[in-house]
Design a protein around this motif. Structure first.
Motif, PDB file in Angstrom:
ATOM      1  N   ALA A 172     -26.227  47.930  62.993  1.00 16.84           N
ATOM      2  CA  ALA A 172     -25.352  46.933  62.375  1.00 16.84           C
ATOM      3  C   ALA A 172     -24.390  46.339  63.395  1.00 16.84           C
ATOM      4  O   ALA A 172     -24.153  45.123  63.414  1.00 16.84           O
ATOM      5  CB  ALA A 172     -24.586  47.560  61.217  1.00 16.84           C
ATOM      6  N   LEU A 173     -23.846  47.174  64.252  1.00 15.48           N
ATOM      7  CA  LEU A 173     -22.928  46.685  65.281  1.00 15.48           C
ATOM      8  C   LEU A 173     -23.641  45.740  66.243  1.00 15.48           C
ATOM      9  O   LEU A 173     -23.119  44.680  66.597  1.00 15.48           O
ATOM     10  CB  LEU A 173     -22.319  47.859  66.056  1.00 15.48           C
ATOM     11  N   GLU A 174     -24.847  46.114  66.657  1.00 10.91           N
ATOM     12  CA  GLU A 174     -25.591  45.265  67.587  1.00 10.91           C
ATOM     13  C   GLU A 174     -26.036  43.965  66.938  1.00 10.91           C
ATOM     14  O   GLU A 174     -26.385  43.003  67.637  1.00 10.91           O
ATOM     15  CB  GLU A 174     -26.805  46.017  68.135  1.00 10.91           C
ATOM     16  N   GLY A 175     -25.996  43.899  65.627  1.00  8.24           N
ATOM     17  CA  GLY A 175     -26.321  42.671  64.921  1.00  8.24           C
ATOM     18  C   GLY A 175     -25.187  41.655  64.923  1.00  8.24           C
ATOM     19  O   GLY A 175     -25.377  40.519  64.499  1.00  8.24           O
ATOM     20  N   LEU A 176     -24.016  42.052  65.397  1.00 10.98           N
ATOM     21  CA  LEU A 176     -22.872  41.140  65.450  1.00 10.98           C
ATOM     22  C   LEU A 176     -22.930  40.300  66.722  1.00 10.98           C
ATOM     23  O   LEU A 176     -23.247  40.820  67.795  1.00 10.98           O
ATOM     24  CB  LEU A 176     -21.563  41.940  65.428  1.00 10.98           C
ATOM     25  N   ARG A 224     -25.499  46.671  73.210  1.00 12.26           N
ATOM     26  CA  ARG A 224     -25.621  48.118  73.106  1.00 12.26           C
ATOM     27  C   ARG A 224     -24.394  48.834  73.663  1.00 12.26           C
ATOM     28  O   ARG A 224     -23.895  49.786  73.075  1.00 12.26           O
ATOM     29  CB  ARG A 224     -26.875  48.592  73.831  1.00 12.26           C
ATOM     30  N   LYS A 225     -23.880  48.346  74.807  1.00 13.89           N
ATOM     31  CA  LYS A 225     -22.727  49.009  75.409  1.00 13.89           C
ATOM     32  C   LYS A 225     -21.509  48.916  74.493  1.00 13.89           C
ATOM     33  O   LYS A 225     -20.816  49.911  74.257  1.00 13.89           O
ATOM     34  CB  LYS A 225     -22.391  48.388  76.772  1.00 13.89           C
ATOM     35  N   THR A 226     -21.238  47.724  73.973  1.00 17.19           N
ATOM     36  CA  THR A 226     -20.100  47.548  73.069  1.00 17.19           C
ATOM     37  C   THR A 226     -20.243  48.434  71.842  1.00 17.19           C
ATOM     38  O   THR A 226     -19.292  49.099  71.416  1.00 17.19           O
ATOM     39  CB  THR A 226     -19.976  46.079  72.643  1.00 17.19           C
ATOM     40  N   ALA A 243     -14.987  33.228  72.415  1.00 18.23           N
ATOM     41  CA  ALA A 243     -14.237  32.805  71.223  1.00 18.23           C
ATOM     42  C   ALA A 243     -15.197  32.485  70.080  1.00 18.23           C
ATOM     43  O   ALA A 243     -14.957  32.869  68.929  1.00 18.23           O
ATOM     44  CB  ALA A 243     -13.364  31.598  71.542  1.00 18.23           C
ATOM     45  N   LYS A 244     -16.284  31.783  70.393  1.00 18.98           N
ATOM     46  CA  LYS A 244     -17.274  31.470  69.358  1.00 18.98           C
ATOM     47  C   LYS A 244     -17.850  32.748  68.756  1.00 18.98           C
ATOM     48  O   LYS A 244     -18.015  32.861  67.531  1.00 18.98           O
ATOM     49  CB  LYS A 244     -18.396  30.617  69.948  1.00 18.98           C
ATOM     50  N   ASN A 245     -18.155  33.723  69.623  1.00 19.78           N
ATOM     51  CA  ASN A 245     -18.724  34.982  69.135  1.00 19.78           C
ATOM     52  C   ASN A 245     -17.731  35.760  68.276  1.00 19.78           C
ATOM     53  O   ASN A 245     -18.112  36.357  67.257  1.00 19.78           O
ATOM     54  CB  ASN A 245     -19.182  35.846  70.308  1.00 19.78           C
ATOM     55  N   ILE A 260     -19.065  37.276  59.751  1.00 19.87           N
ATOM     56  CA  ILE A 260     -20.086  38.208  59.266  1.00 19.87           C
ATOM     57  C   ILE A 260     -19.436  39.453  58.669  1.00 19.87           C
ATOM     58  O   ILE A 260     -19.847  39.939  57.607  1.00 19.87           O
ATOM     59  CB  ILE A 260     -21.051  38.589  60.405  1.00 19.87           C
ATOM     60  N   LEU A 261     -18.409  39.958  59.325  1.00 16.86           N
ATOM     61  CA  LEU A 261     -17.725  41.142  58.804  1.00 16.86           C
ATOM     62  C   LEU A 261     -17.096  40.863  57.443  1.00 16.86           C
ATOM     63  O   LEU A 261     -17.142  41.714  56.547  1.00 16.86           O
ATOM     64  CB  LEU A 261     -16.665  41.619  59.804  1.00 16.86           C
TER      65      LEU A 261
END
Length: 214
Positions: free
Chosen positions: A114-118, A123-125, A90-92, A99-100
């Motif tokens: 950019a995605l991995e910076g979230l 990497r998988k997500t 939930a925090k994430n 951030i978005l």
């Protein structure tokens, strides 16, 4: 760990996967790219079915980063508390939503970096989102693909990154877009961890697994 299968066998294997299911789809429910990011992030150490049960109600009220921020962390927890590690997740979700909104104008970026910076997006997500939404031939390696890749010789590797590279290097280009979905589904429902259903495996004759079940 099996040895890497030769090209001809790889082509035959993925031809069978394609003949059996030409357009495989992921099993996580989502309504847009943002909800896909959230669903995949929530699915870590959880089942797709469990995530889907939790997110059906959630995505009906919060399907954009701003709506998620407006919902708030406490209300989000009420929707996802049946999912493992829900408080940290939930925090994430709240952090990545902020951030978005603040850095990307409420849009989900289409680059892996950019995605991995979230927060909560590894990497998988990132690869799932790149593949499913942006149609990049990215290979998201989970436990099913790791097991299948090493058992069968489709993509042997000592870790998930090595298996990802093996898929990219050895799966014929024409099958790259759907490769990880075919492998996930095959690993989940046929090449299972404890009791692989080798008798009903459509690639049994090509598979290098030495401990095939009858």
């Amino acid at each position: 760990m099996a040895k890497q299968l030769p090209y001809q066998q790889m082509h035959a294997i993925f031809s069978r996967f394609r003949d059996d299911c030409a357009e495989p789809e992921g099993e996580l429910e989502h309504v847009n790219v943002y909800t896909l990011v959230v669903a995949v992030a929530l699915s870590a150490q959880a089942t797709d079915k469990g995530v889907n049960r939790a997110t059906r109600g959630l995505f009906a009220v919060a399907d954009t980063p701003q709506k998620m921020l407006d919902l708030g962390e406490d209300a989000l927890i009420e929707y996802i508390k049946t999912i493992g590690l829900y408080r940290n997740k939930a925090k994430n979700v709240m952090k990545l939503s902020r951030i978005l909104v603040e850095d990307y104008g409420g849009e989900v970026p289409s680059s892996r970096a950019a995605l991995e910076g979230l927060p909560g997006v590894g990497r998988k997500t990132a690869n799932v989102v790149l593949n499913m939404w942006f149609k990049h031939p990215a290979q998201a390696v989970d436990t099913h693909i790791y097991r299948l890749g090493n058992r069968s010789g489709i993509a042997p590797g000592k870790d998930v990154v090595a298996v990802e590279r093996a898929i990219e290097d050895h799966v014929p280009v024409e099958f790259q877009q759907h490769a990880h979905h075919w492998m996930i589904l095959h690993g989940r429902y046929v090449c299972k961890a404890r009791k692989p259903d080798c008798g009903n495996c459509l690639i049994n004759d090509y598979c290098a697994f030495e401990e095939k079940t009858p």
